[in-house]
Write a protein that holds these residues in place. Sequence first.
Motif, PDB file in Angstrom:
ATOM      1  N   GLY A 162       0.811  -1.206   0.000  1.00  0.00           N
ATOM      2  CA  GLY A 162       0.000   0.000   0.000  1.00  0.00           C
ATOM      3  C   GLY A 162       0.843   1.254   0.000  1.00  0.00           C
ATOM      4  O   GLY A 162       2.065   1.207  -0.021  1.00  0.00           O
ATOM      5  N   ASN A 163       0.158   2.387   0.046  1.00  0.00           N
ATOM      6  CA  ASN A 163       0.812   3.689   0.070  1.00  0.00           C
ATOM      7  C   ASN A 163       0.987   4.152   1.513  1.00  0.00           C
ATOM      8  O   ASN A 163       0.084   3.997   2.336  1.00  0.00           O
ATOM      9  CB  ASN A 163      -0.009   4.714  -0.709  1.00  0.00           C
ATOM     10  CG  ASN A 163      -0.017   4.391  -2.185  1.00  0.00           C
ATOM     11  OD1 ASN A 163       1.024   4.149  -2.783  1.00  0.00           O
ATOM     12  ND2 ASN A 163      -1.193   4.378  -2.772  1.00  0.00           N
ATOM     13  N   TYR A 164       2.151   4.742   1.775  1.00  0.00           N
ATOM     14  CA  TYR A 164       2.504   5.226   3.110  1.00  0.00           C
ATOM     15  C   TYR A 164       3.119   6.612   2.989  1.00  0.00           C
ATOM     16  O   TYR A 164       3.748   6.932   1.978  1.00  0.00           O
ATOM     17  CB  TYR A 164       3.566   4.329   3.761  1.00  0.00           C
ATOM     18  CG  TYR A 164       3.128   2.918   4.059  1.00  0.00           C
ATOM     19  CD1 TYR A 164       2.765   2.554   5.353  1.00  0.00           C
ATOM     20  CD2 TYR A 164       3.093   1.946   3.064  1.00  0.00           C
ATOM     21  CE1 TYR A 164       2.383   1.249   5.639  1.00  0.00           C
ATOM     22  CE2 TYR A 164       2.716   0.646   3.341  1.00  0.00           C
ATOM     23  CZ  TYR A 164       2.368   0.296   4.636  1.00  0.00           C
ATOM     24  OH  TYR A 164       1.993  -0.993   4.919  1.00  0.00           O
TER      25      TYR A 164
ATOM     26  N   GLY B  86       2.861   9.492   0.360  1.00  0.00           N
ATOM     27  CA  GLY B  86       2.079   8.529  -0.401  1.00  0.00           C
ATOM     28  C   GLY B  86       2.906   7.547  -1.204  1.00  0.00           C
ATOM     29  O   GLY B  86       2.510   7.128  -2.283  1.00  0.00           O
TER      30      GLY B  86
ATOM     31  N   TYR C  84       4.472   4.087  -2.429  1.00  0.00           N
ATOM     32  CA  TYR C  84       4.007   2.705  -2.449  1.00  0.00           C
ATOM     33  C   TYR C  84       5.124   1.764  -1.978  1.00  0.00           C
ATOM     34  O   TYR C  84       6.258   1.857  -2.439  1.00  0.00           O
ATOM     35  CB  TYR C  84       3.564   2.285  -3.852  1.00  0.00           C
ATOM     36  CG  TYR C  84       3.067   0.858  -3.882  1.00  0.00           C
ATOM     37  CD1 TYR C  84       1.762   0.563  -3.504  1.00  0.00           C
ATOM     38  CD2 TYR C  84       3.918  -0.175  -4.243  1.00  0.00           C
ATOM     39  CE1 TYR C  84       1.310  -0.749  -3.499  1.00  0.00           C
ATOM     40  CE2 TYR C  84       3.472  -1.487  -4.243  1.00  0.00           C
ATOM     41  CZ  TYR C  84       2.173  -1.773  -3.867  1.00  0.00           C
ATOM     42  OH  TYR C  84       1.729  -3.064  -3.847  1.00  0.00           O
TER      43      TYR C  84
ATOM     44  N   ASP D 136       3.114   6.243   8.002  1.00  0.00           N
ATOM     45  CA  ASP D 136       1.685   6.482   8.183  1.00  0.00           C
ATOM     46  C   ASP D 136       0.963   5.827   7.010  1.00  0.00           C
ATOM     47  O   ASP D 136       1.055   6.306   5.880  1.00  0.00           O
ATOM     48  CB  ASP D 136       1.435   7.989   8.211  1.00  0.00           C
ATOM     49  CG  ASP D 136      -0.003   8.351   8.472  1.00  0.00           C
ATOM     50  OD1 ASP D 136      -0.788   7.475   8.869  1.00  0.00           O
ATOM     51  OD2 ASP D 136      -0.353   9.531   8.262  1.00  0.00           O
ATOM     52  N   PRO D 137       0.255   4.697   7.245  1.00  0.00           N
ATOM     53  CA  PRO D 137      -0.414   4.017   6.129  1.00  0.00           C
ATOM     54  C   PRO D 137      -1.597   4.821   5.605  1.00  0.00           C
ATOM     55  O   PRO D 137      -2.278   5.503   6.357  1.00  0.00           O
ATOM     56  CB  PRO D 137      -0.877   2.696   6.742  1.00  0.00           C
ATOM     57  CG  PRO D 137      -0.931   2.947   8.202  1.00  0.00           C
ATOM     58  CD  PRO D 137       0.065   4.022   8.511  1.00  0.00           C
ATOM     59  N   HIS D 138      -1.838   4.726   4.308  1.00  0.00           N
ATOM     60  CA  HIS D 138      -2.952   5.417   3.666  1.00  0.00           C
ATOM     61  C   HIS D 138      -4.081   4.438   3.343  1.00  0.00           C
ATOM     62  O   HIS D 138      -4.723   4.534   2.308  1.00  0.00           O
ATOM     63  CB  HIS D 138      -2.493   6.099   2.373  1.00  0.00           C
ATOM     64  CG  HIS D 138      -1.604   7.267   2.621  1.00  0.00           C
ATOM     65  ND1 HIS D 138      -1.936   8.538   2.255  1.00  0.00           N
ATOM     66  CD2 HIS D 138      -0.393   7.360   3.210  1.00  0.00           C
ATOM     67  CE1 HIS D 138      -0.967   9.357   2.602  1.00  0.00           C
ATOM     68  NE2 HIS D 138      -0.025   8.659   3.180  1.00  0.00           N
ATOM     69  N   PHE D 139      -4.303   3.503   4.229  1.00  0.00           N
ATOM     70  CA  PHE D 139      -5.397   2.557   4.078  1.00  0.00           C
ATOM     71  C   PHE D 139      -5.900   2.207   5.468  1.00  0.00           C
ATOM     72  O   PHE D 139      -5.183   2.379   6.460  1.00  0.00           O
ATOM     73  CB  PHE D 139      -4.974   1.305   3.296  1.00  0.00           C
ATOM     74  CG  PHE D 139      -3.687   0.692   3.771  1.00  0.00           C
ATOM     75  CD1 PHE D 139      -3.681  -0.285   4.752  1.00  0.00           C
ATOM     76  CD2 PHE D 139      -2.468   1.090   3.234  1.00  0.00           C
ATOM     77  CE1 PHE D 139      -2.500  -0.850   5.192  1.00  0.00           C
ATOM     78  CE2 PHE D 139      -1.282   0.534   3.665  1.00  0.00           C
ATOM     79  CZ  PHE D 139      -1.292  -0.439   4.652  1.00  0.00           C
ATOM     80  N   ALA D 140      -7.121   1.756   5.570  1.00  0.00           N
ATOM     81  CA  ALA D 140      -7.744   1.487   6.864  1.00  0.00           C
ATOM     82  C   ALA D 140      -7.115   0.254   7.508  1.00  0.00           C
ATOM     83  O   ALA D 140      -6.933  -0.767   6.855  1.00  0.00           O
ATOM     84  CB  ALA D 140      -9.239   1.277   6.694  1.00  0.00           C
ATOM     85  N   PRO D 141      -6.784   0.336   8.804  1.00  0.00           N
ATOM     86  CA  PRO D 141      -6.276  -0.841   9.508  1.00  0.00           C
ATOM     87  C   PRO D 141      -7.391  -1.888   9.641  1.00  0.00           C
ATOM     88  O   PRO D 141      -8.576  -1.560   9.592  1.00  0.00           O
ATOM     89  CB  PRO D 141      -5.858  -0.304  10.871  1.00  0.00           C
ATOM     90  CG  PRO D 141      -6.603   0.960  11.030  1.00  0.00           C
ATOM     91  CD  PRO D 141      -6.855   1.499   9.642  1.00  0.00           C
TER      92      PRO D 141
ATOM     93  N   GLU E 210      -3.697   0.289  14.516  1.00  0.00           N
ATOM     94  CA  GLU E 210      -3.514   1.702  14.191  1.00  0.00           C
ATOM     95  C   GLU E 210      -2.136   2.170  14.630  1.00  0.00           C
ATOM     96  O   GLU E 210      -1.616   1.745  15.651  1.00  0.00           O
ATOM     97  CB  GLU E 210      -4.591   2.547  14.875  1.00  0.00           C
ATOM     98  CG  GLU E 210      -5.961   2.324  14.271  1.00  0.00           C
ATOM     99  CD  GLU E 210      -6.993   3.261  14.861  1.00  0.00           C
ATOM    100  OE1 GLU E 210      -6.625   4.389  15.215  1.00  0.00           O
ATOM    101  OE2 GLU E 210      -8.145   2.847  14.969  1.00  0.00           O
TER     102      GLU E 210
END
Length: 115
Positions: free
Chosen positions: A10-12, A28, A30, A87-92, A98
């Motif tokens: 994912g994007n971070y 953001g 990947y 900081d992840p850009h997707f829901a945990p 978190e």
Amino acid sequence: MQRRIELAAGNYTWRLFFADAQVTAREGMYFGAGWYTWTDCLDPRSGYYYHHTSALDPDNPAWETVNASVDWKLYYSGTYGWGSYLDPHFAPLNAEEEAPDVPVNPTPQAEPLGR
């Protein structure tokens, strides 16, 4: 400092911090799913200046190591925290996954140079 981490694909956003200041190293970005060696180094320079480097080295030999760095100036002597975080850009998947909040001191103590 060095540790091994496993990332979900994912994007971070990757940030470096020192005292109460922080900078965004990559916004953001990947990262592929897999294991990484995460290294952070704080190198004291003359006086109150420090050079901070961070690297994420994937176990996958087809992927490149990603580096980030910043120079900091400290204004007051004391004890301070430093490091980097993702900081992840997707829901945990659940609340336990978190990312923790980075503590912030309301009184400026350090700042990145050249900003």
